[in-house]
Design a protein around this motif. Structure first.
Motif, mmCIF file in Angstrom:
data_model
loop_
_atom_site.group_PDB
_atom_site.id
_atom_site.type_symbol
_atom_site.label_atom_id
_atom_site.label_comp_id
_atom_site.label_asym_id
_atom_site.label_seq_id
_atom_site.Cartn_x
_atom_site.Cartn_y
_atom_site.Cartn_z
ATOM 1 N N UNK A 111 0.846 -1.190 0.000
ATOM 2 C CA UNK A 111 0.000 0.000 0.000
ATOM 3 C C UNK A 111 0.883 1.242 0.000
ATOM 4 N N UNK A 112 0.447 2.262 -0.705
ATOM 5 C CA UNK A 112 1.180 3.521 -0.689
ATOM 6 C C UNK A 112 1.207 4.079 0.727
ATOM 7 N N UNK A 113 2.253 4.831 1.061
ATOM 8 C CA UNK A 113 2.415 5.324 2.420
ATOM 9 C C UNK A 113 2.547 6.840 2.435
ATOM 10 N N UNK A 114 1.755 7.487 1.628
ATOM 11 C CA UNK A 114 1.830 8.934 1.553
ATOM 12 C C UNK A 114 1.164 9.614 2.745
ATOM 13 N N UNK A 115 0.143 8.995 3.294
ATOM 14 C CA UNK A 115 -0.613 9.621 4.370
ATOM 15 C C UNK A 115 -0.193 9.070 5.723
ATOM 16 N N UNK A 116 -0.010 9.933 6.701
ATOM 17 C CA UNK A 116 0.236 9.433 8.057
ATOM 18 C C UNK A 116 -0.944 8.578 8.512
ATOM 19 N N UNK A 117 -0.646 7.456 9.137
ATOM 20 C CA UNK A 117 -1.702 6.560 9.595
ATOM 21 C C UNK A 117 -2.113 6.941 11.012
ATOM 22 N N UNK A 118 -2.720 8.124 11.103
ATOM 23 C CA UNK A 118 -3.188 8.631 12.392
ATOM 24 C C UNK A 118 -4.382 9.544 12.145
ATOM 25 N N UNK A 119 -5.264 9.576 13.115
ATOM 26 C CA UNK A 119 -6.451 10.433 13.060
ATOM 27 C C UNK A 119 -6.035 11.876 13.321
ATOM 28 N N UNK A 120 -6.654 12.795 12.593
ATOM 29 C CA UNK A 120 -6.288 14.217 12.751
ATOM 30 C C UNK A 120 -7.479 15.076 12.354
ATOM 31 N N UNK A 121 -7.821 16.019 13.197
ATOM 32 C CA UNK A 121 -8.873 16.975 12.883
ATOM 33 C C UNK A 121 -8.263 18.352 12.679
ATOM 34 N N UNK A 122 -8.330 18.846 11.458
ATOM 35 C CA UNK A 122 -7.886 20.199 11.146
ATOM 36 C C UNK A 122 -9.046 21.185 11.277
ATOM 37 N N UNK A 177 -8.010 13.875 8.686
ATOM 38 C CA UNK A 177 -7.730 12.458 8.444
ATOM 39 C C UNK A 177 -8.694 11.623 9.280
ATOM 40 N N UNK A 178 -9.550 10.885 8.580
ATOM 41 C CA UNK A 178 -10.563 10.072 9.224
ATOM 42 C C UNK A 178 -10.164 8.604 9.215
ATOM 43 N N UNK A 179 -10.463 7.905 10.307
ATOM 44 C CA UNK A 179 -10.237 6.463 10.345
ATOM 45 C C UNK A 179 -11.360 5.783 9.572
ATOM 46 N N UNK A 180 -10.974 4.907 8.662
ATOM 47 C CA UNK A 180 -11.908 4.279 7.729
ATOM 48 C C UNK A 180 -12.365 2.921 8.259
ATOM 49 N N UNK A 211 -25.065 10.674 28.242
ATOM 50 C CA UNK A 211 -24.085 11.748 28.317
ATOM 51 C C UNK A 211 -24.252 12.679 27.120
ATOM 52 N N UNK A 212 -24.346 13.989 27.332
ATOM 53 C CA UNK A 212 -24.520 14.921 26.202
ATOM 54 C C UNK A 212 -23.356 14.840 25.233
ATOM 55 N N UNK A 213 -23.646 15.096 23.968
ATOM 56 C CA UNK A 213 -22.610 15.092 22.934
ATOM 57 C C UNK A 213 -21.675 16.261 23.117
ATOM 58 N N UNK A 214 -20.438 16.072 22.696
ATOM 59 C CA UNK A 214 -19.497 17.177 22.693
ATOM 60 C C UNK A 214 -19.933 18.234 21.697
ATOM 61 N N UNK A 215 -19.563 19.457 21.945
ATOM 62 C CA UNK A 215 -19.938 20.544 21.038
ATOM 63 C C UNK A 215 -18.701 21.255 20.546
ATOM 64 N N UNK A 216 -17.723 20.472 20.119
ATOM 65 C CA UNK A 216 -16.487 21.060 19.624
ATOM 66 C C UNK A 216 -16.756 21.945 18.417
ATOM 67 N N UNK A 217 -16.157 23.076 18.389
ATOM 68 C CA UNK A 217 -16.241 23.946 17.221
ATOM 69 C C UNK A 217 -14.866 24.190 16.632
ATOM 70 N N UNK A 218 -13.867 23.502 17.163
ATOM 71 C CA UNK A 218 -12.494 23.682 16.702
ATOM 72 C C UNK A 218 -11.787 22.330 16.809
ATOM 73 N N UNK A 219 -10.664 22.178 16.129
ATOM 74 C CA UNK A 219 -9.935 20.918 16.213
ATOM 75 C C UNK A 219 -9.632 20.557 17.661
ATOM 76 N N UNK A 220 -9.777 19.258 17.980
ATOM 77 C CA UNK A 220 -9.616 18.818 19.370
ATOM 78 C C UNK A 220 -8.318 18.079 19.599
ATOM 79 N N UNK A 221 -7.605 17.705 18.558
ATOM 80 C CA UNK A 221 -6.346 16.991 18.720
ATOM 81 C C UNK A 221 -5.540 17.112 17.450
ATOM 82 N N UNK A 222 -4.276 16.745 17.554
ATOM 83 C CA UNK A 222 -3.365 16.846 16.410
ATOM 84 C C UNK A 222 -3.113 15.488 15.821
#
Length: 488
Positions: free
Chosen positions: A12-23, A69-72, A477-488
């Motif tokens: 498999x090509x390895x161009x993308x980091x194999x980690x979740x990321x929210x920009x 980057x979303x986990x598939x 438990x109420x859902x989170x209401x993130x309006x900005x990236x929560x992790x790198x």
């Protein structure tokens, strides 16, 4: 994925980091703009699970146009099992692209079509001489299997089962059980389709959606005496259905060894063997629809191998071409050759680009790593998610095999389906960058179809998000209401 299970991923090509990321939030601004354009240009008849637009994909990661980057956990609905940018697939398809894109195999021939057929003839279950026909989609494969069975037997009826899904064409809609969205408003459908009971261990045949005789709990795959009773009762009902309509009027019975859209239902052990016996008894062609469950998805090349049952005809598609449209009908030589010359085909059937993709897929399975990966995926998912059956009052069952796994949501005791919980859990996962799918007759099942090349680290990250979402929803438990990236 540990070093001992990493060789298949090397292709498999390895161009993308194999980690979740929210920009950005999900969906991001660019995806939202493109979705608005889609609404202006594309029919509303196409639904969507998550309105994000993908720019690149690699391994277990989907990267959208906003840089998220979303986990598939979907694999394009079990299609990109060896990764959405597998190097060998790309190399073979690119080389073919330079030679020619199409001639139509019915006009002039090319070797890759024959080589794909040869591999399938050798690997599809069944100790008998086989022949293969190639097409483009799963629905085409199902319809052509019916044509072949009718031609060989001189009969017309087709037996299908509760919770079945076989496609979106007119014939396959008639064979599919789920009304909404697949059959709704599209009738009338072809005649000669008869539906029979399936052997769902959690929801036995003829039991209502709620108040069923089964009790929510871990799926023992029907190994208990109660599970064996489910298979026996379902088989008795199937035979009664055949006798009611006249068994000598049935050309084929078509069954998924693990029912896909119906909820990833693993039939009680003995059911598939019983269908084999009934088919033999009444001279009916047994068709194994392995379109979703086949090609390594369950930890064996074909899901029917778990019960040692071979169909007279076996259907493959989805992962067969790793995203390049290809399907196949493989069966007993006498059956397959019963059709008159010119009776099978299609302009795009077995397109050379798709055949090259399939040959690359076959190469990827040669060392056994992908099947080991599927089994390792099941071990990890069971470890993290199966305890939720006991820990919550809303997960009625964990089930499946290999990298084809599911959680059914229902109220404990009554088994009243809870599609509302599935929608909420999925929404929370999507918000945090984990793509999940739902399915089931009642829309109350979350299904997991990660690529067979996903790393263990990435798999565990996504599963922890899913696990926590289920726990939070279960306790309100109420859902989170993130309006900005929560992790790198």
């Amino acid at each position: 994925m540990t070093d001992s299970r990493s060789s298949a991923a090397a292709t498999a090509l390895s161009y993308l980091p194999q980690s979740r990321h929210l920009a950005t939030i999900i969906p991001g601004p660019r995806s939202s703009a493109l979705h608005r354009e889609r609404q202006e240009q594309v029919t509303d008849g196409f639904g969507t699970v998550l309105p994000v637009f993908i720019d690149r994909a690699d391994g277990g990661i989907l990267q959208d146009v906003d840089g998220n980057r979303l986990i598939d956990f979907a694999s394009g609905i079990a299609v990109t099992s060896i990764g959405a940018s597998n190097r060998r697939v790309g190399e073979r398809v690119a080389a073919q692209l330079e030679r020619f894109t199409h001639t139509c195999f019915m006009v002039t021939e090319y070797e890759s079509f024959t080589q794909v057929a040869k591999w399938l003839n050798e690997h599809v279950p069944g100790d008998f001489e086989k022949r293969t026909a190639l097409f483009s989609t799963g629905a085409e494969a199902v319809e052509n299997a019916v044509k072949i069975a009718r031609s060989a037997t001189g009969r017309s009826r087709v037996l299908v089962f509760d919770e079945a899904y076989h496609g979106r064409s007119l014939m396959t809609m008639a064979m599919t059980a789920k009304e909404n969205p697949y059959r709704l408003n599209f009738g009338p459908f072809p005649n000669e389709i008869v539906r029979a009971a399936s052997a769902n261990p959690l929801r036995p045949a003829n039991a209502p959606a709620s108040g069923a005789g089964a009790t929510a709990g871990n799926n023992d795959d029907g190994a208990s005496p109660a599970g064996a009773g489910v298979a026996a009762a379902a088989l008795a009902s199937v035979e009664a259905t055949l006798l009611e309509h006249g068994p000598d009027s049935f050309a084929a019975m078509v069954i998924e060894p693990i029912q896909g859209e119906g909820g990833f239902v693993v039939p009680a052990p003995g059911f598939l063997k019983g269908l084999r016996s009934l088919a033999d008894k009444y001279g009916i062609v047994l068709v194994m629809d392995e379109i979703q469950a086949g090609m390594g998805r369950t930890g064996t090349l074909f899901a029917s191998e778990y019960e040692g049952v071979a169909g007279d005809i076996t259907l493959t598609a989805k992962a067969l071409g790793d995203g390049v449209p290809l399907s196949a009908v493989t069966g007993r030589a006498g059956l397959m050759n019963a059709v008159h010359a010119g009776g099978l085909g299609g302009t795009y059937a077995g397109n050379p680009l798709a055949c090259e993709a399939a040959l690359a897929v076959f190469e990827a399975f040669e060392d056994g790593t992908l099947l080991a990966n599927a089994q390792a995926i099941e071990e990890t998912v069971r470890e993290l998610l199966e305890p939720l059956v006991a820990e919550t009052g809303v997960v009625a069952e964990f089930r499946g095999r290999g990298a084809m796994l599911a959680l059914e949501f229902a109220d404990r005791g009554t088994l009243e389906p809870r599609p509302d919980l599935v929608r909420e859990v999925s929404a929370r996962c999507h918000q945090q960058g984990v793509l999940t799918l739902s399915c089931g007759t009642y829309g109350n099942v979350i299904r997991l179809l990660p690529p067979l090349v996903i790393s263990q680290e990435l798999l565990r990250d996504g599963l922890q998000v899913l696990r926590q979402a289920i726990i939070d929803v279960a306790v309100g438990q109420p859902a989170r209401e993130d309006t900005a990236p929560s992790f790198a």
